[in-house]
Design an enzyme around this catalytic site. Structure first.
Site, PDB file in Angstrom:
ATOM      1  CD  GLN A 156       3.649   5.664   2.542  1.00 53.44           C
ATOM      2  OE1 GLN A 156       2.660   5.122   2.061  1.00 53.44           O
ATOM      3  NE2 GLN A 156       4.682   4.994   3.018  1.00 53.44           N
ATOM      4  CB  CYS A 166       5.708   1.559   6.806  1.00 54.49           C
ATOM      5  SG  CYS A 166       5.230   3.166   6.145  1.00 54.49           S
ATOM      6  CG  LEU A 167       6.781   0.990   0.527  1.00 52.18           C
ATOM      7  CD1 LEU A 167       6.064   1.430  -0.742  1.00 52.18           C
ATOM      8  CD2 LEU A 167       7.930   0.037   0.192  1.00 52.18           C
ATOM      9  CG  HIS A 186       0.020   0.915   7.158  1.00 49.40           C
ATOM     10  ND1 HIS A 186       1.027   0.362   7.925  1.00 49.40           N
ATOM     11  CD2 HIS A 186       0.624   1.831   6.360  1.00 49.40           C
ATOM     12  CE1 HIS A 186       2.180   0.954   7.608  1.00 49.40           C
ATOM     13  NE2 HIS A 186       1.965   1.837   6.661  1.00 49.40           N
ATOM     14  CD  GLU A 187      -0.709   2.411   2.838  1.00 51.73           C
ATOM     15  OE1 GLU A 187      -0.261   3.577   2.773  1.00 51.73           O
ATOM     16  OE2 GLU A 187       0.018   1.430   3.067  1.00 51.73           O
ATOM     17  N   GLY A 225       0.827  -1.196   0.000  1.00 54.17           N
ATOM     18  CA  GLY A 225       0.000   0.000   0.000  1.00 54.17           C
ATOM     19  C   GLY A 225       0.858   1.241   0.000  1.00 54.17           C
ATOM     20  CG  HIS A 243       0.834   6.474   5.676  1.00 52.60           C
ATOM     21  ND1 HIS A 243       1.987   6.923   6.287  1.00 52.60           N
ATOM     22  CD2 HIS A 243       1.075   5.182   5.333  1.00 52.60           C
ATOM     23  CE1 HIS A 243       2.879   5.939   6.310  1.00 52.60           C
ATOM     24  NE2 HIS A 243       2.354   4.868   5.755  1.00 52.60           N
TER      25      HIS A 243
HETATM   26 CO    CO Z   1       3.138   3.004   5.473  1.00 52.48          CO
END
Ligand code: CO
Length: 160
Positions: free
Chosen positions: A50, A87-88, A129-130, A45, A133
């Protein structure tokens, strides 16, 4: 185009994002680039902030194909499960995070049409999670206070 991923402690990650009002070609281009970036980085995701765009867009793929959610809101959630998450924006870090097992989410598609999605388990976890963000929250905010402070200190040391 593959976009650069902002990593912690970049300030854009802790700022609330703005809703999308115009569903135009610029939006579609950003979505396409986000999807390309998601697959290039082997993520599950990605939220627009991000990649440096403070906008309410997420792209997710829990293994069943790409989903694009604009202005998403969780309308119902049930159950809870603790599971390992990455997480990226936190390369190399895996944390055990508590999330609901089932959610309903209201969102708009890339044409601006209102939609609803009911999902569970992995995809529910990714979407939660997203959406965090988009609210300016990261995995760190889900940790108990002392763990959070210790990890923040460690991450700061690593980026010096
Ligand atoms: Co993330």
């Amino acid at each position: 185009m593959i976009l650069d991923i902002k990593t912690y402690p970049d300030k854009i990650l802790t700022k609330k994002t703005r809703p999308i009002r115009e569903f135009d070609a610029n939006l579609q281009k950003l979505i396409d680039d986000m999807a390309e970036t998601l697959y290039a980085k082997h993520g599950a995701g990605l939220a627009a902030n991000q990649v440096g765009e403070s906008k309410q867009i997420i792209v997710v793929d829990g293994g069943e194909g790409l989903k694009v959610l604009i202005n998403p809101k969780i309308t119902r959630s049930r159950g809870q499960m603790i599971y390992a998450e990455g997480c990226l924006s936190f390369p190399g870090i895996e944390l055990f995070i508590k999330r609901p097992t089932k959610i309903a989410v209201a969102y708009q598609d890339q044409k601006g049409e209102a939609k609803n999605l009911k999902t569970e388990n992995l995809l529910a976890r990714i979407i939660c999670h997203e959406i965090d963000h988009l609210d300016g929250k990261t995995m760190l905010d889900k940790l108990p206070l002392l763990k959070r402070l210790a990890l923040k200190r460690q991450l700061k040391k690593n980026t010096k």
